[in-house]
Write a protein that holds these residues in place. Structure first.
Motif, PDB file in Angstrom:
ATOM      1  N   TYR A 169      -3.903  -6.180   4.003  1.00 14.26           N
ATOM      2  CA  TYR A 169      -5.014  -6.814   3.309  1.00 14.26           C
ATOM      3  C   TYR A 169      -5.781  -5.754   2.513  1.00 14.26           C
ATOM      4  O   TYR A 169      -5.816  -4.582   2.884  1.00 14.26           O
ATOM      5  N   ASP A 181     -10.811 -10.713  -1.873  1.00 16.01           N
ATOM      6  CA  ASP A 181     -10.075 -10.737  -0.609  1.00 16.01           C
ATOM      7  C   ASP A 181      -8.623 -11.030  -0.942  1.00 16.01           C
ATOM      8  O   ASP A 181      -8.305 -12.095  -1.478  1.00 16.01           O
ATOM      9  N   THR A 241      -4.472 -10.999   0.368  1.00 19.69           N
ATOM     10  CA  THR A 241      -3.473 -10.932   1.429  1.00 19.69           C
ATOM     11  C   THR A 241      -2.120 -10.639   0.800  1.00 19.69           C
ATOM     12  O   THR A 241      -1.680 -11.365  -0.106  1.00 19.69           O
ATOM     13  N   THR A 271      -6.029  -3.080   6.910  1.00 15.51           N
ATOM     14  CA  THR A 271      -6.971  -3.585   5.915  1.00 15.51           C
ATOM     15  C   THR A 271      -7.542  -2.413   5.137  1.00 15.51           C
ATOM     16  O   THR A 271      -8.091  -1.477   5.723  1.00 15.51           O
TER      17      THR A 271
END
Length: 292
Positions: free
Chosen positions: A173, A180, A182, A277
């Protein structure tokens, strides 16, 4: 069972000659002959019949995102899972076999309006590829045609659909400045698909970019110089990503979305891959450029 790779991208375009100028005249990619002005411009970059198809149209929009599976059974089971979501599935094997670009395929439109096609047995061209003067080669084969990034209105639902129904696996991520993202893989390529929330100037249903991975860093550099010298607008400047390590730049196509030309993508080892992340998309560079 899941999608195995990204196969091809088809686009409806309002300015086919501008597209030809960028891909063929500047970057030296191999265009198949056209018999009439109504025919699509088909672009080869490897042994496939084509990887990019550009159709003359009155509106710029994505026509088809083509995905591949490795068996008829996987094709049928994928179609059944999509249909079970209440999404209409259309099989495309009604034309004569010699006219098909794959042995079998079906189409569907996802919840954000992206037209997808899943196929088995795509057509291979036995004739030699015309190599351009700029790019020496592309990283395709079992890894497929680079990756695509799609903007989603209901971002969590889109991630759920592509992982649970189509079988993509999480890679990592990136979260930054209200964005945001993915990243998902379906083979050893770091990601063949990335999904993002509505952010910056993008809305759900917007196609962000197509990535083409080239065989050397020099290919990226030569392409970057030529694109800049020709005055082609950039979507993002030269830089290197945090998560996949790709060194690349993004040119803005005549249809408004980006094409990323990059080198050096990290490969995923599913046995010991750790999902992380990141807080920035770039280690350096990749400065966003406003549309002109």
């Amino acid at each position: 069972m899941s999608i195995s790779r990204l196969g091809a991208l088809s686009v409806d375009v309002t300015d086919l000659e501008a597209w030809r100028h960028v891909l063929v005249d500047l970057l030296g990619l191999h265009a198949r002959p056209r018999e009439s002005d109504q025919d699509p411009l088909l672009i080869r970059i490897d042994d496939r019949h084509h990887r990019i198809a550009l159709y003359p149209a009155s509106e710029d929009r994505i026509r088809t995102i083509m995905w591949e599976v490795d068996s008829p059974q996987e094709l049928q089971e994928t179609a059944e899972r999509v249909s079970a979501e209440g999404i209409a599935v259309e099989w495309t094997n009604t034309v004569a076999p010699e006219e098909r670009m794959a042995l079998a395929a079906f189409r569907f439109v996802d919840r954000d309006g992206f037209p997808n096609e899943v196929c088995f047995g795509p057509t291979v061209d036995h004739l030699p590829l015309e190599q351009g003067r700029v790019i020496g080669g592309f990283v395709t084969g079992e890894l497929g045609l680079g990756h695509v990034v799609l903007m989603c209105k209901d971002y969590p639902a889109a991630v759920d659909f592509y992982t649970r129904v189509l079988g993509f696996q999480l890679t990592d991520y990136i979260v930054w400045d209200g964005a945001d993202a993915t990243f998902m893989h379906c083979n050893a390529r770091h990601h063949s698909l990335a999904l993002m929330n509505e952010c910056f100037s993008f809305k759900g249903g917007d196609f962000n970019h197509l990535m083409l991975e080239v065989a050397s860093l020099d290919d990226v550099g030569r392409a970057y110089d030529i694109v800049n010298e020709a005055g082609i607008a950039l979507q993002m400047t030269f830089g290197r990503h945090t998560n996949d390590g790709v060194t690349s730049f993004y040119l803005r196509t005549p249809s408004g979305f980006g094409i990323e030309i990059g080198y050096g993508g990290e490969k995923v080892n599913s046995d010991d891959w750790e999902v992380k992340t990141f807080r920035s998309p770039s280690r350096w560079g990749h400065e966003p450029q406003k549309a002109g």
